[in-house]
Design a protein around this motif. Sequence first.
Motif, mmCIF file in Angstrom:
data_model
loop_
_atom_site.group_PDB
_atom_site.id
_atom_site.type_symbol
_atom_site.label_atom_id
_atom_site.label_comp_id
_atom_site.label_asym_id
_atom_site.label_seq_id
_atom_site.Cartn_x
_atom_site.Cartn_y
_atom_site.Cartn_z
ATOM 1 N N THR A 133 -70.687 -81.741 -20.842
ATOM 2 C CA THR A 133 -71.837 -81.505 -21.718
ATOM 3 C C THR A 133 -72.954 -80.802 -20.968
ATOM 4 O O THR A 133 -73.565 -79.839 -21.474
ATOM 5 C CB THR A 133 -72.350 -82.836 -22.283
ATOM 6 N N GLU A 134 -73.234 -81.283 -19.745
ATOM 7 C CA GLU A 134 -74.283 -80.666 -18.950
ATOM 8 C C GLU A 134 -73.927 -79.228 -18.574
ATOM 9 O O GLU A 134 -74.777 -78.325 -18.604
ATOM 10 C CB GLU A 134 -74.537 -81.479 -17.675
ATOM 11 N N THR A 136 -71.944 -77.260 -20.255
ATOM 12 C CA THR A 136 -72.056 -76.444 -21.464
ATOM 13 C C THR A 136 -73.507 -76.095 -21.757
ATOM 14 O O THR A 136 -73.848 -74.947 -22.074
ATOM 15 C CB THR A 136 -71.443 -77.190 -22.659
ATOM 16 N N ARG A 137 -74.383 -77.138 -21.655
ATOM 17 C CA ARG A 137 -75.800 -76.882 -21.892
ATOM 18 C C ARG A 137 -76.362 -75.921 -20.854
ATOM 19 O O ARG A 137 -77.101 -74.981 -21.188
ATOM 20 C CB ARG A 137 -76.577 -78.201 -21.838
ATOM 21 N N SER A 140 -75.226 -72.440 -21.552
ATOM 22 C CA SER A 140 -75.962 -71.860 -22.684
ATOM 23 C C SER A 140 -77.364 -71.430 -22.246
ATOM 24 O O SER A 140 -77.827 -70.329 -22.574
ATOM 25 C CB SER A 140 -76.056 -72.874 -23.821
ATOM 26 N N GLU A 141 -78.040 -72.333 -21.490
ATOM 27 C CA GLU A 141 -79.377 -71.983 -21.013
ATOM 28 C C GLU A 141 -79.324 -70.801 -20.050
ATOM 29 O O GLU A 141 -80.187 -69.916 -20.081
ATOM 30 C CB GLU A 141 -80.014 -73.188 -20.318
ATOM 31 N N ARG A 346 -69.024 -71.680 -18.679
ATOM 32 C CA ARG A 346 -68.595 -72.220 -19.969
ATOM 33 C C ARG A 346 -67.073 -72.334 -20.019
ATOM 34 O O ARG A 346 -66.524 -73.319 -20.523
ATOM 35 C CB ARG A 346 -69.097 -71.315 -21.099
#
Length: 357
Positions: A133-134, A136-137, A140-141, A346
């Motif tokens: 999750t981290e 992926t976040r 994205s950032e 990703r």
Amino acid sequence: MVRKGSAGTGEGVPPMLRSAETLLAALHAAPSVLIIANAAGEIVYRNKAADELTRRAVGQHGEQAMLDLRNGMKRIMETATDFPLTTHIPTEVNGRKLYGGVTIDRFPGGFIFTWSDETEKVEANELVNSLVTELTRASSELAEAGRQLADAAGQSAERADAISRNSSEMAESIREIAGRVTSATTSTDTAVASARSTANSMNQLQGSSQEIGNVTKLIIAVAEQTKLLALNAQIESARAGAAGKGFAVVAAEVKELAGRSAEATQQIIGMIKAIQSESLQAVDGISGIVGLIENIAEQQTMIAAAVEEQTATSAEMSGGMHAVAESATAAARGAETVLAAAANLREQADRLRQLTT
């Protein structure tokens, strides 16, 4: 070849397994955890592997954890309808969540199941999921930051290029102004020289006027002497009588001519004084003009120096804008690298998620 026997009969069962003692010994020596419970969910049998796992679990988590696990198994046996069933039984001891992995099946008269301590595996999966999750976040950032960086770099490059073009145009205009100021300075220098030359000429004219005044004074003195001589000649001609009449006429003409010469000389003296006065005024005016022109020339020199300095500054600014444009281009390339890194991050997160599911 191992064959399955019919339930409740010895058909197809190898002779060595027809004895209850032999079958129980096989179950007890099995390397997998095996536990048997009656229809009420009470444990009636644990093999050696189950006993060993229970001892380790009690040593690691305490007896309360095992009691919670046993109660969880009993609730499953009481409520489950579809078998075989595989699930996790969660519990919590001293603020830490524990997980027992259970697989249960039903047989006539009871249940048989196996279990394992899945706490570390579940915690690892949760950690991996959290990490995914981290990641992926973060990807994205990072991708968004890369896009913003690329946009900002593109805008900076365009603005720097525009400023560079404007700086070049301004430098060209300043060079043209500098040329005009230099030309004006040259013209001013010429005007100063001409004004000084005129002032010198006026000074010379003033001197010449004074010399002419001196000459006119001498002429006036001569005219006065001539008048006296003519008067004396008239007196002598009167004494001479008839013989001196002709001489008296000449003396009268000489006297009249001397008087006219004196009058003309006086007029010349008046004109010379007027010329001298006007010359002095002209010299003063020209001196003032020379001072003004010299002041203008000095200001033009200062302007020329400032224009040259501004030209140098414009050239430096244009070079700086070229450097900014190059830096912006490099930043754009860096943004592309960031976007590629985000995509790779990703992709790695997706692979990690697939490995944990």
